[in-house]
Design an enzyme around this catalytic site. Structure first.
Site, mmCIF file in Angstrom:
data_model
loop_
_atom_site.group_PDB
_atom_site.id
_atom_site.type_symbol
_atom_site.label_atom_id
_atom_site.label_comp_id
_atom_site.label_asym_id
_atom_site.label_seq_id
_atom_site.Cartn_x
_atom_site.Cartn_y
_atom_site.Cartn_z
ATOM 1 N N TRP A 1 0.816 -1.214 0.000
ATOM 2 C CA TRP A 1 0.000 0.000 0.000
ATOM 3 C C TRP A 1 0.848 1.261 0.000
ATOM 4 C CZ3 TRP A 1 -4.323 -2.066 3.806
ATOM 5 C CH2 TRP A 1 -5.040 -3.068 3.143
ATOM 6 N N HIS B 1 -18.547 -4.019 6.998
ATOM 7 C CA HIS B 1 -18.688 -3.136 5.841
ATOM 8 C C HIS B 1 -20.099 -2.594 5.720
ATOM 9 C CE1 HIS B 1 -15.116 -5.598 4.767
ATOM 10 N NE2 HIS B 1 -14.655 -4.387 4.624
HETATM 11 N N1 GLN Z 1 -5.936 -3.638 12.486
HETATM 12 C C1 GLN Z 1 -6.558 -3.002 11.389
HETATM 13 C C2 GLN Z 1 -7.867 -2.376 11.816
HETATM 14 O O1 GLN Z 1 -8.525 -2.921 12.636
HETATM 15 C C3 GLN Z 1 -6.818 -3.966 10.267
HETATM 16 C C4 GLN Z 1 -7.458 -3.308 9.077
HETATM 17 C C5 GLN Z 1 -7.591 -4.194 7.860
HETATM 18 O O2 GLN Z 1 -7.488 -5.380 7.936
HETATM 19 N N2 GLN Z 1 -7.822 -3.659 6.702
HETATM 20 O O3 GLN Z 1 -8.254 -1.353 11.338
#
Ligand code: GLN
Ligand code: ZN
Length: 754
Positions: free
Chosen positions: A551, A691
């Site tokens: 990323w 989500h």
């Molecule tokens: N530890 C991160 C969170 O809880 C993991 C995020 C993710 O997996 N995209 O935000």
């Protein structure tokens, strides 16, 4: 029919707006703070600004139909009339956003990653009964809109083969049905679209077929030949450019060469010219300026490539390797960057200028020596040697059974322990405070007081709800990668470098430009503070080396593997310091493990091997009594289960609430370990889909856990949401976690009294 192809072009352009204007307009519209007319006006202005800017920069041919209210694959589904029945609505925009984001009682279509990028597309559903019909409004109106500004454009469409290969079979499709079975019907609609565009006076159309740079079966290649044979054979059509990017066309190149399309765009950054001579007679749109990174193009090399290709095919145009969707707008705005670094960078605007410059050099000075336009790029010294000599791939941890016993002794967790993935809701207050800190309006101390207050709140909530392994909630993190980039040497972060991730969501990928080192602990004091507030174990939260690199925009002068190993070093040091601070559970997230998987099978095993080795290097310094967790999501985890297993984490949490047990089934089936025993360590299949704003009931969670218990033994099952909670509200999260904890408690009761 054919006007000649312009000397320079880009395959696509960012659309979110230099200041994320589209994001703001979309969110205002979704929240009912503005109307459709206001949204359309913002969109129109963004398109206009883009076309004008590309023309100003001297670009030969501009694309159109690269704008999208959400996603270009979803746009293609709409173009083809492939809107599933349940989303249909009198208002087309309502139907569109329902597919993208869901609506009252209606979950959205699935979303997944666009090839090996961090852009997510909406997965169309195609069944044997899907009725296709042409809705050409969007590409036509964009052509007209640009024309009103005096500009001719080249509409860009996802090509029929890629569209169908990226689609999923609609629920209820018979076994053995694949969306590609509908190719003839889809091509027929594309044919009518080409007719409509020709009637509009459009000279060229671009059909994107990135699916062709992955391994394809002979049947799929035959489908490509049939589709483009048919489209090429139409009497009334614009000239066709087929664009295949993100890698080498390989065996698909001769196939395309046999079709009557007029031009083929090749990614000559990630791919090679290969059998480009077979394309003689067509125009080769040579992608020599990378659309995937932020580095300035090496002009000498690009020109040499362009000349070599021209020698073999005759007609060459200069282009970006892929759409510029994946890079930010303009590096000139990054006045906070070290000027030496900035001088090495090119964002979308600078890349357009590079394309234009190369095209001039190619036509104006054929055969002449290449003038050196910029000083050779100064690169930081590499440290590949440092990396390879110090890393043994194997870690020093005892076998799982030994570790599990040591951890049980230390942590004394109940059966079916409940935990979360790390983040708690990011409040508006915190975001504002971070902005104020960056702007110098508040001091470090005031900001840190807020972070501490938030940690206190989050710990209290988790204790009240009865969670077993607590988290500090990540309130200090703007983003799970950027936070680490800001604390590591070798990274720079931008102020305006937003890149679309999905819909209105953008990220600002950090720029990894030098050797990575950790000057000091990054997370320890927050974890230590959280642990000081509770007697329950607090889980330290780190992002894994593959994800940090995936990323970010990454230096290209070292093999990716070595860069990842440098980051793994830093994570390893952080794990050690967390452990020393008394943190007994440490989670190292790798949600992007799948994303960097090479598109062709040939490279996949080697990648997984070094990616796993890097993860193990990052985590294997931990003692046996320290419980290592990992978390994966968004990533079609079922495709890389053996690798996930090889990470050797004590506990793995995976997104699964939306996948209807698919992940779980594969994980339990024995595919994972490759030894018929299934996934042999702690497993937390997500039971709460974060989500969606929906709060699952305790009964629903209990049912999901019962399903999980059929395949995972009770003493290895963990109870957790699908992913971090940062995008949800405190109300939703507390209600959902209360139900999750209650479901776990009920089951625990039954399992211990039995
Ligand atoms: N530890 C991160 C969170 O809880 C993991 C995020 C993710 O997996 N995209 O935000
Ligand atoms: Zn996640």
């Amino acid at each position: 029919m054919t006007s000649s192809f312009p000397a320079s072009t880009v395959l696509g352009y960012p659309r979110i707006g230099p200041d994320r204007e589209l994001k703001r307009a979309l969110e205002a519209y979704w929240e009912g703070r503005s109307d459709r007319a206001a949204l359309e006006e913002v969109a129109r202005r963004l398109r206009e600004d883009t076309w004008r800017r590309l023309a100003e920069l001297g670009l030969g041919g501009s694309p159109s139909n690269t704008f999208s209210y959400y996603d270009h694959v979803l746009d293609t589904a709409v173009l083809l009339g492939a809107v599933p029945e349940r989303y249909r609505h009198d208002d087309d925009l309502t139907a569109y956003f329902a597919m993208a984001r869901g609506a009252e009682g209606l979950p959205p279509l699935r979303m997944t990653k666009w090839f090996d990028t961090n852009y997510h597309y909406i997965v169309p559903e195609i069944g044997p009964e899907t009725v296709f019909s042409l809705d050409a409004a969007k590409p036509l109106s964009e052509v007209r809109e640009a024309r009103a500004l005096g500009l001719e454009t080249r509409p860009v469409l996802v090509g029929p083969v890629t569209f169908l290969l990226l689609s999923q079979a609609a629920a209820g499709s018979p076994d053995g049905f694949a969306p590609l079975d509908r190719l003839d019907d889809v091509v027929e609609v594309y044919g009518r679209l080409l007719g409509a565009l020709a009637a509009e006076g459009v000279g060229w159309v671009q059909l994107d077929e990135p699916a062709l740079v992955a391994d394809r079966t002979p049947a799929e290649l035959a489908a490509v030949e049939a589709a483009y044979g048919r489209l090429g054979g139409l009497a009334e059509r614009p000239a066709l450019l087929v664009a295949a990017y993100f890698g080498d066309l390989g065996e698909a190149l001769p196939v395309l060469a046999r079709t009557p399309v007029e031009a083929v765009a090749l990614d000559l950054v990630r791919g090679t010219p290969g059998d480009v001579g077979l394309l003689a007679g067509k125009t080769v749109v040579a992608g020599v300026v990378s659309g995937r990174d932020v580095w300035r193009t090496d002009r000498d090399r690009a020109l040499a490539t362009l000349r070599a290709v021209r020698e073999r095919v005759g007609r060459v145009a200069v282009a970006t390797s892929c759409s510029l969707l994946h890079v930010p707008y303009d590096v000139e705005r990054e006045t906070g960057l070290d000027p030496a670094l900035r001088g090495r960078l090119a964002f979308a605007e600078q890349k357009v200028a590079e394309v234009v410059g190369l095209a001039h050099l190619l036509v104006e000075r054929p055969g002449a020596d290449v003038p050196r336009l910029s000083a050779p790029q100064a690169r930081p010294s590499t440290s590949g040697a440092r990396v390879t000599e110090t890393r043994a791939p194997e870690g020093g941890r005892a076998p799982y059974a030994v570790r599990a016993a040591a951890q049980a002794e230390r942590l004394k967790l109940p059966l079916l322990p409940v935990t979360t993935i790390g983040s708690f809701p990011q409040t508006e207050e915190l975001r504002r405070a971070r902005a104020a800190l960056a702007a110098g309006e508040i001091g470090e101390a005031a900001y840190e007081d807020m972070v501490r207050a938030e940690i206190e709140h989050v710990i209290a909530v988790q204790e009240r709800l009865g969670l077993d392994v607590l988290v500090h909630g990540e309130p200090e993190r703007n983003d799970m990668v950027q936070y680490f980039a800001e604390h590591l040497d070798g990274f720079a972060v931008t102020r305006h470098g937003w890149v679309q991730s999905y819909g209105s969501r953008c990220t600002r990928p950090p720029i990894l430009h030098g050797d990575v080192r950790r000057p000091e602990p990054m997370t320890v004091r927050w974890a230590r503070y959280a642990q000081s507030l509770t007697s329950r174990p607090v889980k330290g939260m780190l992002t894994g080396p593959v994800t940090i690199v995936a990323w970010s925009f990454v230096r290209d002068d070292l093999p990716l593997r070595d860069v990842v190993l440098q980051v793994a070093d830093a994570v390893r040091e952080e794990v050690r310091d967390l452990e020393e601070a008394g943190i007994g559970v440490i989670q190292v997230d790798e949600p992007a493990l799948r994303e960097l998987l090479p598109l062709r099978r040939a490279g996949q095993a080697a990648y997984l091997e070094w990616a796993v080795a890097a993860y193990r290097w990052a985590t294997s310094g931990a003692g046996d009594h320290t419980q290592i967790h990992t978390h994966l999501c968004y990533s079609d985890a079922d495709q890389i289960l053996a690798a996930i297993d090889a990470l050797d984490a004590d506990v793995t949490s995976v997104e699964s609430a939306r996948s209807r047990g698919r992940v779980l089934a594969v994980m339990a089936s024995g595919v994972a370990g490759g030894d018929g025993r299934g996934f042999g360590r702690g497993l937390g299949p997500g039971v709460y889909d974060i989500h969606s704003p929906r709060v699952p009931g305790a009964d629903e969670v209990e049912r999901l856990l019962e399903e999980a218990l059929r395949v995972v033994p009770a003493d290895r099952l963990w109870v957790n949401p699908d992913c971090g909670l940062k995008t949800r509200s405190h109300e939703q999260v507390e209600a959902a976690l209360a139900n999750v904890a209650e479901a776990a408690a009920r089951l625990r009761e039954r399992h211990t009294t039995r």
